[in-house]
Write an enzyme that holds these catalytic residues in place. Structure first.
Site, PDB file in Angstrom:
ATOM      1  N   ARG A 104       8.726   2.883 -14.910  1.00  0.00           N
ATOM      2  CA  ARG A 104       8.267   4.232 -15.266  1.00  0.00           C
ATOM      3  C   ARG A 104       9.181   4.818 -16.335  1.00  0.00           C
ATOM      4  NH1 ARG A 104       6.725   3.236 -10.047  1.00  0.00           N
ATOM      5  NH2 ARG A 104       4.453   3.246  -9.941  1.00  0.00           N
ATOM      6  N   ASP A 133       5.755  -2.906 -13.611  1.00  0.00           N
ATOM      7  CA  ASP A 133       4.812  -1.960 -12.997  1.00  0.00           C
ATOM      8  C   ASP A 133       3.896  -1.473 -14.105  1.00  0.00           C
ATOM      9  OD1 ASP A 133       3.608   0.180 -11.337  1.00  0.00           O
ATOM     10  OD2 ASP A 133       5.319  -0.197 -10.035  1.00  0.00           O
ATOM     11  N   HIS A 210      -0.631  -2.493  -9.227  1.00  0.00           N
ATOM     12  CA  HIS A 210       0.419  -1.928 -10.090  1.00  0.00           C
ATOM     13  C   HIS A 210       0.676  -2.813 -11.309  1.00  0.00           C
ATOM     14  CE1 HIS A 210       1.932   1.632  -7.998  1.00  0.00           C
ATOM     15  NE2 HIS A 210       1.702   1.016  -6.865  1.00  0.00           N
ATOM     16  N   GLU A 266      -0.233  -0.993  -2.593  1.00  0.00           N
ATOM     17  CA  GLU A 266      -1.177  -0.097  -3.240  1.00  0.00           C
ATOM     18  C   GLU A 266      -2.157  -0.764  -4.213  1.00  0.00           C
ATOM     19  OE1 GLU A 266       1.070   4.129  -3.154  1.00  0.00           O
ATOM     20  OE2 GLU A 266       1.784   2.798  -4.732  1.00  0.00           O
ATOM     21  N   TRP A 332       7.795   0.755   4.070  1.00  0.00           N
ATOM     22  CA  TRP A 332       8.008   1.999   3.308  1.00  0.00           C
ATOM     23  C   TRP A 332       7.098   3.124   3.765  1.00  0.00           C
ATOM     24  CZ3 TRP A 332       4.594   4.406  -0.273  1.00  0.00           C
ATOM     25  CH2 TRP A 332       3.412   3.701  -0.546  1.00  0.00           C
ATOM     26  N   TYR A 357      13.614   7.532   0.505  1.00  0.00           N
ATOM     27  CA  TYR A 357      13.102   7.620  -0.853  1.00  0.00           C
ATOM     28  C   TYR A 357      13.935   8.666  -1.591  1.00  0.00           C
ATOM     29  CZ  TYR A 357       9.180   4.411  -0.963  1.00  0.00           C
ATOM     30  OH  TYR A 357       8.405   3.277  -1.007  1.00  0.00           O
ATOM     31  N   PHE A 358      14.796   8.199  -2.457  1.00  0.00           N
ATOM     32  CA  PHE A 358      15.720   9.114  -3.121  1.00  0.00           C
ATOM     33  C   PHE A 358      15.092   9.761  -4.360  1.00  0.00           C
ATOM     34  CE2 PHE A 358      19.876   7.096  -1.292  1.00  0.00           C
ATOM     35  CZ  PHE A 358      19.482   7.498  -0.026  1.00  0.00           C
ATOM     36  N   ASP A 359      13.791   9.511  -4.589  1.00  0.00           N
ATOM     37  CA  ASP A 359      13.096  10.295  -5.616  1.00  0.00           C
ATOM     38  C   ASP A 359      12.600  11.610  -5.027  1.00  0.00           C
ATOM     39  OD1 ASP A 359      11.318   8.758  -4.067  1.00  0.00           O
ATOM     40  OD2 ASP A 359       9.829   8.597  -5.662  1.00  0.00           O
ATOM     41  N   TRP A 407      12.176   5.520  -7.271  1.00  0.00           N
ATOM     42  CA  TRP A 407      11.044   5.451  -8.211  1.00  0.00           C
ATOM     43  C   TRP A 407      11.312   6.496  -9.285  1.00  0.00           C
ATOM     44  CZ3 TRP A 407       8.364   1.287  -7.223  1.00  0.00           C
ATOM     45  CH2 TRP A 407       8.348   0.788  -5.921  1.00  0.00           C
ATOM     46  N   THR A 408      10.959   6.168 -10.541  1.00  0.00           N
ATOM     47  CA  THR A 408      11.520   6.989 -11.609  1.00  0.00           C
ATOM     48  C   THR A 408      10.496   7.742 -12.459  1.00  0.00           C
ATOM     49  OG1 THR A 408      11.632   5.061 -13.061  1.00  0.00           O
ATOM     50  CG2 THR A 408      13.586   5.557 -11.742  1.00  0.00           C
ATOM     51  N   GLU A 409       9.339   8.034 -11.878  1.00  0.00           N
ATOM     52  CA  GLU A 409       8.353   8.814 -12.632  1.00  0.00           C
ATOM     53  C   GLU A 409       8.975  10.086 -13.212  1.00  0.00           C
ATOM     54  OE1 GLU A 409       7.800   7.412  -9.719  1.00  0.00           O
ATOM     55  OE2 GLU A 409       5.747   6.669  -9.550  1.00  0.00           O
TER      56      GLU A 409
HETATM   57  C1  ACM Z   1       5.833   2.099  -2.881  1.00  0.00           C
HETATM   58  O1  ACM Z   1       6.480   3.146  -2.779  1.00  0.00           O
HETATM   59  N1  ACM Z   1       4.655   2.086  -3.485  1.00  0.00           N
HETATM   60  C2  ACM Z   1       6.324   0.843  -2.348  1.00  0.00           C
END
Ligand code: ACM
Length: 689
Positions: A104, A133, A210, A266, A332, A357-359, A407-409
């Site tokens: 991302r 991704d 993804h 997903e 997760w 989840y550290f985002d 995750w870095t969105e």
């Molecule tokens: C995930 O957060 N889609 C693994």
């Protein structure tokens, strides 16, 4: 050996002196590293550390053990010296992981090396590198050069602008383009450097979902054969497997890790239902549905990895349709996937969204840079226990460790990566390393505050900890009181508060013990330093109201709920916080129509109910909330309708309290939240006075 073990840069930085590695042991001022294999048999990460007036001795059975002993020593050093200690230590879990999404947003190799240093300082041993991704392919491969040439750059630097826009890529070399990838030499350098820090690097190559970026370069690998149409590989197409095996072959050449992560999360799976190749595959293989088609792919990929001496890891969706024989599962979506996998004899890494989840936000979202949502302050991370009670002793052995994911969105640069990771990584580290019995929040808090200063001195853009006050309620239905406990992640913290809704001053009550509320209080609390109020005061409404413990009935035709706190949670006095995942918020997919039975006809003077809005995950205000009352439970009188003031366009976290004041005689109090725009509505308590 010593040169490899001793982290000279970090050590001299902290000690503030030049460190020399010598082979003859001087009598004084020396740190001795002793390898003693027989004493530590079967415990490759264990060590013993002794500091006394004879000096410092670190003893272990392996280089890794010595390395961890050194990290502990480095953490113990203060400007006043090193305390005398005698420590025997070994980790609780042998998988202690941190994940970084570089698709991302892309972060340079130099930063990854810095992160490896920091991870090793906190004794994490696994770096999960999310290299591919839909927002960009980040690993150079010889056989498929178009992946990095055509699918690693975009015109917009900002992920959200790109995502809300056309989601198109531009070729490498396009002027002003944002993006990047790691060359094979970069990867080799990171992997080799990590090994010197006793960290394994697990690459993740996403499939079957993804994967939008792959089809920009090689559209023939998705069901439509066209770019920008699909996120999933075509599982009916043999070329998909040729591609995946060729990619994994080059990946395995670069990464010695036994584990290879192949995603699995997903996948949309929709195109598979109508794709002739996928349908043919399902027919030939006797696959009943698209979940089994994904499972078919994962099993084939596992077979390929196994033939090459590797093991497959996937996100918990790989359970759907059947797990590959030896797969390790990363749980997760909560813990249920992990529990199911452990019960069927598979190894599990716990990484539940609500804790690791550290985002997610780590403080009141109003005070923070935009994040993906959620609310996971460090105290919540620290509270996580990875081994579910529901497992048997044998099944528990399959929980091999934990991991936090970034995750870095919404994380555009390395400063923001550091801000989101630290200091939460310290809580991760302690859960992963220390036995549960030794965990103690108050003690951790003291060390945490010291480490925030240390991280800042090491040029880490750590979140500095918040000045917010955590309010925890304990309802005592026998004494008919609520005890309110105040806490802060800052330590030491002078907390002052009022109970009447006014902003506290330096002369307000000092918090020393739980506050006892017998009816209604509006507690406002803040931290004071040198007489100054720090940050924004925290406000919490607490009501030992008359609805507590009363019966509630949901008009069943309308009820479709996410009853996080159980059926009575709207009448237990517990209010929710910044996230609907905290177990206090109840979610409804339709209108809410709830009737509270007060037990007898009584005077009702005030009713209030609060709703949350957070449009990202689909949580909206209702259009309006109506109060109705009745004496007999059949004939209801509408008392008032309060419209919603928050627009559905408001994307930030927002709350509206619907407050009804009057003077009614009623046994039944009914709340109808209607005209739901779309998505969910969430409410936490119906307060009745
Ligand atoms: C995930 O957060 N889609 C693994």
């Amino acid at each position: 050996m010593l040169g490899e073990v001793l982290n000279v840069n970090l050590a001299s930085y902290i000690i503030g002196k030049e460190l020399k590695i010598v082979s003859d042991i001087p009598a004084q001022n020396a740190i001795r590293f002793e390898l003693n294999e027989s004493r530590f048999t079967g415990k490759p990460e264990a060590y013993e550390l002794r500091v006394d007036n004879n000096g410092v001795v670190v003893e272990a059975g392996t280089d890794t053990g010595l390395f961890y002993g050194l990290q502990t020593l480095l953490q113990l050093i203060t400007p006043q010296g090193i305390p005398y200690v005698s420590i025997q230590d070994e980790p609780r879990f042998n998988y202690r992981g941190l994940h970084l999404d570089v698709s991302r947003n892309f972060f340079p190799k130099e930063f990854v090396l810095k992160l490896i240093d920091l991870m090793s300082f906190y004794k994490l041993n696994t770096f999960h590198w999310h290299l591919t991704d839909g927002a960009g392919w980040r690993i150079q491969l010889d056989k498929y050069p178009k992946l990095t040439r055509d699918a690693a750059f975009r015109a917009e630097a900002d992920w959200k602008t790109w995502w809300d826009g056309d989601r198109k890529f531009v070729p490498e070399g396009t002027e002003g383009a944002y993006g990047g990838y790691y060359t094979k030499d970069d990867i080799r350098e990171v992997v080799a450097y990590a090994a010197t820090k006793h960290i394994r690097v697990i690459p993740e190559i996403e499939m079957p979902g993804h994967s939008e970026e792959v089809f920009v370069a090689y559209p023939e690998l998705c069901c439509t054969g066209k770019p920008y149409t699909s996120s999933d590989f075509c599982v009916g197409n043999e070329e998909t497997f040729t591609f995946v095996e060729n990619v994994l072959t080059e990946v395995m050449e670069l990464f010695p890790s036994e584990y290879i992560h192949v995603g699995g999360d997903e996948a949309g799976k929709q195109a598979w239902k109508t794709c002739p190749k996928c349908k043919k595959r399902m027919q030939e293989e006797g696959l009943k549905n698209v979940d089994e088609l994904q499972s078919y792919m994962m099993r084939r990929v596992e077979k390929f990895l196994t033939e090459n001496g590797r093991k497959l890891i996937g996100w918990d969706e790989i359970l759907e349709g059947g797990l590959p024989a030896e797969a390790t599962v990363m749980s997760w979506r909560g813990e249920s996937g992990g529990i199911q996998a452990a019960q069927s004899g598979h190894d599990v890494i716990m990484t539940p969204g609500g804790y690791l989840y550290f985002d997610f936000y780590q403080a009141d979202p109003k005070t923070q840079p935009a994040a993906i949502g959620g609310y996971t302050p460090i105290k919540r991370v620290y509270s996580y226990e990875p081994v579910p009670d529901t497992l048997t002793a044998d099944e528990k052995k399959h929980i091999i460790g934990i991991q936090a994911n970034l995750w870095t969105e919404y994380i555009p640069n390395v400063k923001q990566v550091e801000y989101m990771l630290f200091p939460r990584v310290l809580a991760l580290s302690e859960i992963a390393w220390s036995p549960q019995e030794s965990r103690n929040w108050n003690d951790f808090k003291r060390r945490l505050n010291r480490h925030v200063a240390l991280l800042q001195a090491m040029d880490v853009n750590t979140f500095p900890l918040s000045y917010e006050i955590e309010t925890t309620m304990q309802v005592d239905t026998v004494r008919k009181v609520i005890e309110v406990t105040l806490d802060a992640e800052r330590y030491p913290a002078e907390i002052r508060y009022t109970v009447d809704g006014t902003v506290p001053s330096s002369g307000s009550s000092l918090y020393e013990r739980p506050i006892v509320v017998t009816d209604s209080a509006r507690i406002v609390a803040a931290i004071f330093q040198d007489g100054q109020l720090m940050g924004t005061p925290t406000e919490k409404k607490v009501d030992y109201h008359r609805g507590i413990g009363k019966k509630i009935h949901y008009n069943s035709k309308l009820y479709s709920g996410y009853m996080a706190g159980g059926m009575n949670a709207l009448l237990d006095s517990y209010r929710g916080g910044f996230t609907y995942l905290d177990g206090r918020w109840q979610g409804y997919l339709n209108d809410l129509d709830a009737v509270v039975d007060m037990g007898e006809v009584t005077d009702v003077r005030q009713v209030s109910v609060r709703f949350m809005q957070l449009t990202g995950p689909g949580v909206y205000q209702p259009g309006q909330v109506e109060l109705l009352t009745s004496e007999n439970g059949t004939d209801f009188v509408s008392r008032q309708v309060i419209p919603t003031e928050i627009s559905p366009e408001t994307s930030e976290l927002a709350f509206q309290e619907y407050m009804f004041n009057g003077d009614w005689k009623a046994r039944y109090v009914r709340i109808k939240a209607t005209e739901v725009n779309k998505g969910f509505i969430f409410t936490d308590e119906i307060v009745i006075w």
